[in-house]
Design an enzyme around this catalytic site. Sequence first.
Site, short mmCIF file in Angstrom:
data_model
loop_
_atom_site.label_atom_id
_atom_site.label_comp_id
_atom_site.label_asym_id
_atom_site.label_seq_id
_atom_site.Cartn_x
_atom_site.Cartn_y
_atom_site.Cartn_z
CD GLN A 133 5.39 -10.82 11.59
OE1 GLN A 133 6.52 -10.98 11.14
NE2 GLN A 133 4.80 -9.63 11.61
CG HIS A 157 -0.22 -0.30 2.51
ND1 HIS A 157 0.67 0.59 3.06
CD2 HIS A 157 -0.23 -1.38 3.34
CE1 HIS A 157 1.15 0.09 4.19
NE2 HIS A 157 0.63 -1.11 4.37
CG HIS A 174 4.22 -1.69 2.19
ND1 HIS A 174 2.97 -2.23 2.12
CD2 HIS A 174 4.82 -2.26 3.28
CE1 HIS A 174 2.79 -3.10 3.11
NE2 HIS A 174 3.90 -3.13 3.83
CG ASP A 186 3.92 -1.55 12.05
OD1 ASP A 186 2.75 -1.72 12.42
OD2 ASP A 186 4.25 -1.59 10.85
#
Length: 233
Positions: free
Chosen positions: A57, A30, A33, A146
């Site tokens: 994860q 998206h 990125h 993040d």
Amino acid sequence: MKIIRQNKDLKKFKNKINSISFVPTMGGLHKGHESLIKEALKKNRNVVVSIFVNPKQFNSKNDFDTYPRNFKKDVKILKKLGVKYLYYPKYRDIFSFKTKNKIYLHTFAKKLCGKYRPEHFKGVLNVVNRFLELLNPKYLYLGKKDFQQLILIKKHIQKNKIKTLVISCNTIRDQYSLPYSSRNFNLNKEERKLASKVFMLLKKEKNKIKRQKPKKINLLNVKKKVFNIGILI
Ligand code: PAF
């Protein structure tokens, strides 16, 4: 664009190139990125983007199975951006070798998101460490979206004296102020609206706290307001 799949091809490629800028992803690309990749390309033409949905994860099989995947669209995006190298490994290429570094999981991993996703950050560090050992990049591009992941990866790199430099990039938001995120592909219009309302509310509350500088911050009150928007956990 060259698609590197196996570690023996990765070795050959690495012998030819002396400085790599690395953008790790799990695909479902998206605008967030894209902005990391554009930033990396500004500095260095030898940008390697990885696409690998790391099972270690995820806390549930269902979350792993439903994680948005769209390889064809991802390849189109990468080609349009002018990326020269895509690393698209298989599970065994990543997890079948013995690592040099030990995973350093700072206690911060137990806070915030880590409270609710027990193995998540260990899984992230495991795969990122393996990528770093395989690619030995000069720069590693990560998003501030993040935040906890970013801090924990930096701590692991520091502790293990890994030479890679982390470049942290700003969060990119859509027209509703929602940060771009692969999982948003799984939200319907209503859920997107709700998520953006949460962001607006938190921003308002943050500014109020900054302005009023109260002695004690009543987070429970903020939590109630989030629930009132219609968010259910
Ligand atoms: O942020 C992500 O997409 C992933 O956690 C990462 C860093 C690619 C590791 O799998």
